[in-house]
Write a protein that holds these residues in place. Structure first.
Motif, mmCIF file in Angstrom:
data_model
loop_
_atom_site.group_PDB
_atom_site.id
_atom_site.type_symbol
_atom_site.label_atom_id
_atom_site.label_comp_id
_atom_site.label_asym_id
_atom_site.label_seq_id
_atom_site.Cartn_x
_atom_site.Cartn_y
_atom_site.Cartn_z
ATOM 1 N N GLU A 22 -58.454 40.176 60.103
ATOM 2 C CA GLU A 22 -58.949 39.318 58.895
ATOM 3 C C GLU A 22 -57.767 38.622 58.099
ATOM 4 O OE1 GLU A 22 -62.374 40.862 56.839
ATOM 5 O OE2 GLU A 22 -61.913 42.843 57.873
ATOM 6 N N ARG A 50 -67.463 40.299 59.727
ATOM 7 C CA ARG A 50 -66.366 39.234 59.631
ATOM 8 C C ARG A 50 -65.467 38.908 60.822
ATOM 9 N NH1 ARG A 50 -66.715 42.315 55.179
ATOM 10 N NH2 ARG A 50 -64.655 43.301 55.924
ATOM 11 N N LEU A 68 -61.719 36.692 65.082
ATOM 12 C CA LEU A 68 -62.621 36.186 64.008
ATOM 13 C C LEU A 68 -63.574 35.643 65.030
ATOM 14 C CD1 LEU A 68 -60.156 34.560 61.445
ATOM 15 C CD2 LEU A 68 -61.224 36.777 61.266
ATOM 16 N N LYS A 72 -63.357 30.399 62.254
ATOM 17 C CA LYS A 72 -63.195 31.064 61.067
ATOM 18 C C LYS A 72 -61.829 31.388 61.068
ATOM 19 C CE LYS A 72 -67.508 32.671 59.342
ATOM 20 N NZ LYS A 72 -68.230 33.418 58.856
#
Length: 79
Positions: A22, A50, A68, A72
């Motif tokens: 992330e 996420r 991801l 993203k």
């Protein structure tokens, strides 16, 4: 004993790898894991919408890849 300690270790490692994915936008891979260990990692990370996980590799070198969701990634152009 061992099994519960190993599961806790896998959970921590999976969450650390997911946080790194992330933060950086780059994929991460676990060490080679047994089928039951991969299942634990997939299950723990399924709670995080996420990121995505999938298995890669063959035989004793099968790992969990954490990425991801498409589109993203940082620095990635969308077409």
């Amino acid at each position: 004993g061992y099994r519960s300690r190993r599961e806790a270790q896998l959970r921590r490692s999976a969450q650390d790898l997911a946080a790194r994915v992330e933060r950086t936008g780059r994929r991460a891979m676990t060490e080679p894991l047994s089928p039951s260990e991969r299942r634990i990692v997939h299950r723990v990370l399924a709670e995080n919408d996420r990121i995505q996980t999938h298995a890669a590799g063959g035989g004793h070198n099968r790992r969990v890849v954490i990425t991801l969701p498409r589109g993203k990634g940082q620095g990635r152009k969308q077409s």
